[in-house]
Each structure stands twice: as structure tokens, then as C-alpha cells.
Write an enzyme that holds these catalytic residues in place. Structure first.
Site, short mmCIF file in Angstrom:
data_model
loop_
_atom_site.label_atom_id
_atom_site.label_comp_id
_atom_site.label_asym_id
_atom_site.label_seq_id
_atom_site.Cartn_x
_atom_site.Cartn_y
_atom_site.Cartn_z
CD GLU A 47 22.08 51.21 42.83
OE1 GLU A 47 22.01 51.14 44.06
OE2 GLU A 47 21.09 51.32 42.10
CB CYS A 202 6.99 49.68 51.68
SG CYS A 202 6.79 48.72 53.20
CB CYS A 209 -0.96 49.51 52.75
SG CYS A 209 0.30 49.64 54.05
CB CYS A 212 1.60 47.82 48.61
SG CYS A 212 2.82 46.50 48.74
CB CYS A 218 1.64 43.02 53.65
SG CYS A 218 2.65 43.94 54.82
#
Length: 373
Positions: A47, A202, A209, A212, A218
DNA sequence: AATGCGGGGCT
DNA sequence: AGCCCAGCATT
């Protein structure tokens, strides 16, 4: 199928936000990355590395780092030099220092492993709320929301969250959404999928899109506002600079004329002609007095935005029927009267036009025609 | 070449 | 609450 099912489900139901995200992950998510393991230390290291670098580059560094420091204890016992050496090329070296320091703290505070609570994780250097949430959730320890830049973008679009996403009020709303939609089960895949979706679907520019899983709901897509979200704070700085101006106009023989002077070759609008500009209101007053002009009046301030600053034009206006007498003080700034019809030849235009409009002169560059508005 | 970015630390 | 970091990606 069954009568019961048919009667209850006569309308198609859209699965929940998290269900669709998880479903997407099960089909398209990457699940073979070396840090996708239950080891909190491994997740932590990845991370931190991923905060600043793309997966492809992190893969290489992560492998070398973990080969040398396979456990938190190994990292804690290393010298900072060596940690930094392995970090070399990743950049943001403070994060490596924090990682190393935090490892030492885990040794002294937490028996040699990362703590298992949000609070204790947040107390370690280099770990903020999102990273803490990632460590706990991706390892399956506890359901915690995450909110990195990619997820912020996805949420801002999907839920149509307006306003600068770095402002605390907006951050609050985004965190609330992260909490609200976090599922009780499958939160590890859900969080991982959110980050992947934000990064690869995104996307900031050229969002995909059509790929997605939550495009159906959305709100930005529905309102065709995907491109303008998330909103970022308006560009830094651009300090407002006050610009006192003397706007002198006469309508002698029905041909309006404006008093202009040529700007220096440096600074704003180099070499162009503009109404006299002064450093301060008092300097304008002094000059005005010295020229012996009648009072005039204060015009409305006009904001003119440049790349690096916002000019607040503060005109003091005098409009007369005949050319006012200017004594030699006016020469000190080397001004001259310019017929409005000729302005286009001199022109810096937009700011000047705004000014002239404001005092009732309309200059049309195409027609070179002027009159009262 | 210039601008944007983003999680966390610091004040 | 707001600024800064520091180096890469994007424009």
C-alpha cells in the site's frame, strides 16, 4: 420458476452498489498480485509503495524489498540506509523512512506485528485513514472503508458529489459514502475492486463507462457530467491584485476618445496601450489632483483573470462633453487621447472593452463602431 | 514544457 | 483547515 419467486420478484431489482462491484471483481479483478495475501505486513508495504507508483513498477520493487525484509521484524532491525537503498528509484523517500520507523514502533509497542485496530494503525507514521482501512480490510481482519484518490473520483462521479474533493466537508461526505456502501461480507474484494475500478475504469480522463459495473446508477453519467467531476480546487494562488485606473473619456465632436498610455515592455500586457494604471489608490488620487481634472466618480470594480493573478480593476471615471484640460502632469505618464474607433489598432482589448462597456462606451472590434450603450 | 496529482505530515 | 512534499503521468 417458483410461484413464490415470481410473485415477489415481478420487477427486476438492481443489485446493490457493493454487490455489483464485487461481481465485477469476481470476473475482472486481478487476484494474482503478490501482496494479495493475508499478511498485514505485506499489504502494508504494498500500500505504501502503491501510493506513489504504478503496479508494474511496484512489482519489481516489492519483490526485492520483501526478499530482503520478509517480515516486519526484519525491516525493523535493518538500518535506515539499507531500507532507503532498496527504495531507491521509487521516490518519496519519506515514506520509506516512515515505514522503517513504524516497523520499529511495532516492535516496541505491538509485539513485533502491525496492530489490529484502526486507532493503533493511525498512530503509526505514514499510515492515514485510508491506508489503515486498506490494511485491515484487504487482509480480512475487519470491515473498514478506504478512500484513496481513485475511489474519491469514482464516488464523486457516481454519487454526484460536487465541490473540491480535498475540502474537509467534501471529504466527510465521501467517507460517509465509503462507510455506507461497505458490505459486511466480501469487504476485502469490494475495497480492492473500488481501487481497481477507480484506477482503470473510472479514469480521470477517458473513463470507460461502458466497462463500469455501476454505470447504470452513475449520476454523473446520467447528467453527462463525468468529465467535470471530481471538482478540484481552483488553481492555487493566483493572488488578487488591485489595479487603480484612471478612465478619462470625452465626446468631443461626437467622437468619443479615451486617454491611454503605453505600458512598459515588462509586466502585464507589455507594450500595449491601456488606461493609466497606478500602484495604489492614493497614487491615483495624487495624480488626478495634480492634473487638475474634475472629480469624476468611482466605477464598479472589474475582475480580470490572468494565468497567474486576478486583477481587480478599480476605475475612477471621468466622462466629459469636451476634451478636458490636462496639465503637464498628464505628460508625466506619456498618455494620449485615442479615438474609440482606433482602439483596435492599439488594443489590448478584453480588459479595456470591459472597462469601456462599464462606463457606457461600446467598442466593437469588428465594426470599429462606437456609441452609447 | 507545463501542469496535475494525492496521502499523509506538519503547523 | 490549509500548506507542503517530490517525482511521475498526463497534456
Amino acid at each position: 420458476m417458483r410461484a413464490l419467486g415470481q410473485s415477489l420478484l415481478h420487477k427486476p431489482v438492481v443489485p446493490s452498489f457493493s454487490a455489483r462491484v464485487i461481481q465485477w471483481f469476481s470476473r475482472y479483478g486481478r487476484r494474482d498480485l503478490p501482496w494479495q495475501v493475508a499478511d498485514p505486513y505485506a499489504v502494508w508495504v504494498s500500500e505504501i509503495m502503491l501510493q506513489q507508483t504504478q503496479v508494474a513498477k511496484v512489482l519489481d520493487y516489492y519483490a526485492r524489498f520483501m526478499a530482503r525484509f520478509p517480515t516486519l521484524a526484519a525491516l525493523a532491525q535493518a538500518r535506515e540506509d539499507e531500507v532507503l537503498a532498496l527504495w531507491s528509484g521509487l521516490g518519496y523517500y519519506n515514506r520509506a523512512r516512515h515505514l522503517h520507523r513504524a516497523a520499529g514502533l511495532c516492535l516496541s509497542r505491538h509485539g513485533g506485528q502491525l496492530p489490529h485496530t484502526l486507532e493503533a494503525l493511525l498512530a503509526l507514521p505514514g499510515i492515514g485513514r485510508s491506508t489503515a482501512g486498506a490494511i485491515l480490510s484487504l487482509t480480512g481482519q475487519s470491515a473498514q472503508p478506504i478512500l484513496d484518490g481513485n475511489v474519491k473520483r469514482l464516488f464523486a462521479r457516481h454519487f454526484l458529489i460536487e465541490g473540491d474533493t480535498n475540502r474537509s466537508a467534501v471529504q466527510k461526505r465521501l467517507w460517509a459514502l465509503a462507510e455506507k456502501h461497505l458490505p459486511e461480507t466480501g469487504f476485502a474484494h469490494y475495497n480492492q475492486a473500488l481501487m481497481d475500478l477507480g484506477a482503470n475504469v473510472c479514469r480521470r480522463s477517458g473513463p470507460r463507462c461502458d466497462e463500469c459495473p455501476v454505470s447504470d446508477t452513475c449520476q454523473a453519467l446520467q447528467h453527462k457530467r463525468v468529465a467535470e467531476l471530481p471538482q478540484r480546487r481552483q488553481k492555487t494562488g493566483s493572488p488578487r491584485v488591485s489595479m487603480p485606473l484612471a478612465v478619462l473619456i470625452h465626446d468631443h465632436q461626437s467622437i468619443p476618445a479615451v486617454f491611454l498610455c503605453q505600458r512598459s515592455s515588462h509586466g502585464i500586457w507589455p507594450g500595449l496601450w491601456f488606461v493609466p494604471v497606478f500602484e495604489s489608490a492614493s497614487q491615483l488620487d495624487d495624480w488626478w489632483k495634480a492634473t487638475g481634472l474634475p472629480q469624476g466618480h468611482a466605477g464598479e470594480p472589474i475582475t480580470h483573470v490572468l494565468t497567474h493573478r486576478q486583477l481587480v480593476l478599480k476605475p475612477r471615471v471621468l466622462r466629459c462633453a469636451t476634451r478636458p484640460a490636462l496639465n503637464d502632469q498628464a505628460d508625466a505618464i506619456r498618455g494620449r487621447w485615442v479615438n474609440v474607433a482606433e482602439l483596435t489598432q492599439y488594443a489590448h482589448p478584453r480588459a479595456l472593452q470591459k472597462l469601456l462597456q462599464q462606463v457606457g462606451l461600446r467598442s466593437d472590434p469588428n465594426q470599429a463602431r462606437l456609441g452609447r450603450s
